[in-house]
Design a protein around this motif. Structure first.
Motif, PDB file in Angstrom:
ATOM      1  N   GLY A  41       1.321  -1.301  -0.260  1.00  0.00           N
ATOM      2  CA  GLY A  41      -0.209   0.030   0.122  1.00  0.00           C
ATOM      3  C   GLY A  41       0.842   1.620  -0.006  1.00  0.00           C
ATOM      4  O   GLY A  41       1.109   2.137  -0.386  1.00  0.00           O
ATOM      5  N   ARG A  42       1.950   1.096   0.485  1.00  0.00           N
ATOM      6  CA  ARG A  42       2.905   2.465   0.918  1.00  0.00           C
ATOM      7  C   ARG A  42       3.377   2.897  -0.486  1.00  0.00           C
ATOM      8  O   ARG A  42       3.492   3.971  -0.925  1.00  0.00           O
ATOM      9  N   SER A  51       2.500   7.047  -6.529  1.00  0.00           N
ATOM     10  CA  SER A  51       0.954   6.815  -7.708  1.00  0.00           C
ATOM     11  C   SER A  51       1.341   8.372  -7.264  1.00  0.00           C
ATOM     12  O   SER A  51       0.958   9.065  -8.010  1.00  0.00           O
ATOM     13  N   ARG A  52       1.177   9.187  -6.007  1.00  0.00           N
ATOM     14  CA  ARG A  52       1.154   9.867  -6.032  1.00  0.00           C
ATOM     15  C   ARG A  52       2.771  11.092  -6.629  1.00  0.00           C
ATOM     16  O   ARG A  52       2.330  12.236  -6.907  1.00  0.00           O
ATOM     17  N   ARG A  89      -5.754   6.418   0.146  1.00  0.00           N
ATOM     18  CA  ARG A  89      -5.059   6.230  -0.109  1.00  0.00           C
ATOM     19  C   ARG A  89      -4.688   5.412  -1.286  1.00  0.00           C
ATOM     20  O   ARG A  89      -5.914   4.934  -1.240  1.00  0.00           O
ATOM     21  N   VAL A  90      -3.584   5.442  -2.517  1.00  0.00           N
ATOM     22  CA  VAL A  90      -4.315   4.309  -3.189  1.00  0.00           C
ATOM     23  C   VAL A  90      -4.025   2.979  -2.674  1.00  0.00           C
ATOM     24  O   VAL A  90      -2.919   2.343  -1.898  1.00  0.00           O
ATOM     25  N   GLU A  91      -4.843   2.251  -2.921  1.00  0.00           N
ATOM     26  CA  GLU A  91      -4.770   0.493  -3.200  1.00  0.00           C
ATOM     27  C   GLU A  91      -4.400  -0.096  -3.733  1.00  0.00           C
ATOM     28  O   GLU A  91      -4.830   0.222  -5.237  1.00  0.00           O
ATOM     29  N   GLU A 138       3.924  10.133   2.902  1.00  0.00           N
ATOM     30  CA  GLU A 138       4.149   8.932   3.734  1.00  0.00           C
ATOM     31  C   GLU A 138       4.546   9.198   5.342  1.00  0.00           C
ATOM     32  O   GLU A 138       4.667   8.184   5.872  1.00  0.00           O
ATOM     33  N   THR A 159       3.215   1.612  -3.337  1.00  0.00           N
ATOM     34  CA  THR A 159       1.464   2.005  -4.416  1.00  0.00           C
ATOM     35  C   THR A 159       2.094   3.214  -4.386  1.00  0.00           C
ATOM     36  O   THR A 159       1.868   4.240  -5.018  1.00  0.00           O
ATOM     37  N   ASN A 160       1.429   3.780  -3.034  1.00  0.00           N
ATOM     38  CA  ASN A 160       0.934   5.247  -3.086  1.00  0.00           C
ATOM     39  C   ASN A 160       1.300   6.375  -3.265  1.00  0.00           C
ATOM     40  O   ASN A 160       1.489   7.048  -3.526  1.00  0.00           O
ATOM     41  N   ARG A 174      -2.445   6.508 -11.188  1.00  0.00           N
ATOM     42  CA  ARG A 174      -2.973   5.455 -10.776  1.00  0.00           C
ATOM     43  C   ARG A 174      -2.564   4.493 -11.175  1.00  0.00           C
ATOM     44  O   ARG A 174      -2.238   3.145 -10.727  1.00  0.00           O
TER      45      ARG A 174
END
Lengths: 187, 202
Positions: free
Chosen positions: A21-22, A28-29, B55-57, A144, A24-25, A34
């Motif tokens: 999750g972290r 993505s940011r 949050r991107v999942e 993060e 990918t987030n 996405r």
């Protein structure tokens, strides 16, 4: 990570689940993309597995992991900028440009979930418009939540430089977002 | 302090990385400077907007896909060769060539290094043709090898290796062996030879 270094696949899968999750987030940011973020996050973990023997026992795993993630994200940003420059300078302008007219539309009325999504989209675009060297530090810190010292290790820069980059990135972001938030507040 | 100094502290104030003295000063500045207060509020709203981002999942089965991709990629690294010492084959080839060259030179009778000369002389009895040139009568010390079958064999070998278009005839100095080395024994009167004469010493 010690088990992963010995080739334990179950341990590796556990590790991926814990950090997927972290990572990918973050990606993505930083990229504001996405769809591409999952592919890049996958590449991050694949590299962790492939280079597992290079991990120094005793060092913090998350620092090593996010160093790889930050480097891959940085490379991807540069690749994209090169590609856009090659095909069209207008396309780069589109990424860096301000899309405020969407928010300034007076027919949208009160805040709806769509407006919220739009605002989040604008925030995402604003982050993507921050120069790359400031952006990575900003996302690592303000999204993060990493401490400055760890960010310094990940980006291989001194703590003072991390602070000044984040300070600079916050200023850039504020100048881009505040007009949008004011408009939204006056509706 | 002025507004510029105050704004330099905004980021550290947000991160709570500010000294107690700076905090007290900044908060008292906010109460007297609405402009700085607004600027700080704008920064705070910006950073809250960042932390409010969803949050991107990842999609289902991400970890399994990663593992499959990692396993596909991993053998390439596991098979990564130990760094090759490139100088080894080069050195081995050079040594081999040197050995071959030394063998050829030894076989052909060409001079080698000083340590080899004695051994060559001892291993190969020196070839002497019957002397058509007129020289001093050979003394007993001037040993010559005149075995006809040996000469024939040696001639057969050398014919295939050398150009004999300019043959010379040899007169040998006698050789004695002391402590494993060959030494020339000079007993021949230095009478000038008539005709071409070459002397080989060992």
């Amino acid at each position: 990570m010690g088990r992963v270094a010995e080739g334990d696949e179950r341990a590796f899968t556990e590790l991926v689940r814990r950090f997927q999750g972290r990572v990918t987030n973050l990606v993505s940011r930083v990229l504001n993309d996405r769809e591409a973020s999952e592919d890049l996050a996958q590449e991050v973990f694949v590299r962790v597995f492939v280079h597992r023997r290079n991990y120094r026992r005793g060092s913090k795993f998350s620092t090593w992991l996010f160093t790889i993630a930050a480097n891959l994200a940085k490379n991807e940003i540069r690749r994209r900028v090169r590609r856009r420059n090659w095909f069209s300078l207008d396309a780069l302008q589109e990424v860096l440009g301000d899309s405020s007219p969407h928010l300034a539309d007076p027919t949208e009325g009160k805040e709806t979930s769509m407006q919220r999504q739009q605002l989040q989209g604008m925030v995402g675009k604003a982050i993507a418009s921050v120069p790359e060297k400031y952006r990575l530090a900003l996302v690592l810190r303000d999204i993060e939540g990493f401490p400055y010292e760890e960010i310094g290790e990940m980006l291989n820069i001194p703590g003072g430089t991390v602070r000044s980059r984040i300070n600079r990135a916050r200023g850039i972001l504020k100048r881009k977002l505040v007009p949008l938030m004011r408009r939204e507040g006056t509706q | 302090m002025n507004c510029g100094q105050a704004r330099n502290l905004f980021s550290a104030y947000w991160d709570d990385e500010i000294t107690q003295g700076e905090r007290e000063w900044l908060e008292s500045h906010f109460s007297s400077c609405p402009s700085c207060r607004r600027e700080y509020d704008a920064l705070a709203r910006t950073l809250e907007a960042l932390s409010d981002l969803p949050r991107v999942e990842v999609s289902n089965g991400f970890a399994d896909r990663v593992l499959a991709a990692a396993k596909r990629r991993s053998p390439a690294v596991d098979r990564m060769p130990v760094p090759v010492r490139r100088w080894v084959p080069i050195t081995a080839t050079a040594v081999l060539l040197a050995i071959v060259a030394a063998m050829v030179m030894q076989w052909s009778g060409m001079p080698l290094g000083p340590r080899h000369q004695g051994s060559v002389a001892l291993e190969q009895p020196v070839l002497t043709q019957p002397q058509p040139v007129q020289t001093e009568p050979a003394t007993p010390a001037m040993a010559t090898v005149t075995s006809p079958d040996w000469v024939a064999r040696a001639a057969g070998v050398t014919d295939s290796l050398f150009d004999h278009s300019e043959d010379v005839e040899f007169i040998l100095d006698p050789v004695t062996l002391r402590k494993g080395r060959a030494h020339t024994v000079v007993r021949v009167q230095p009478e000038p030879a008539r005709g071409e004469q070459a002397v080989i010493t060992f």
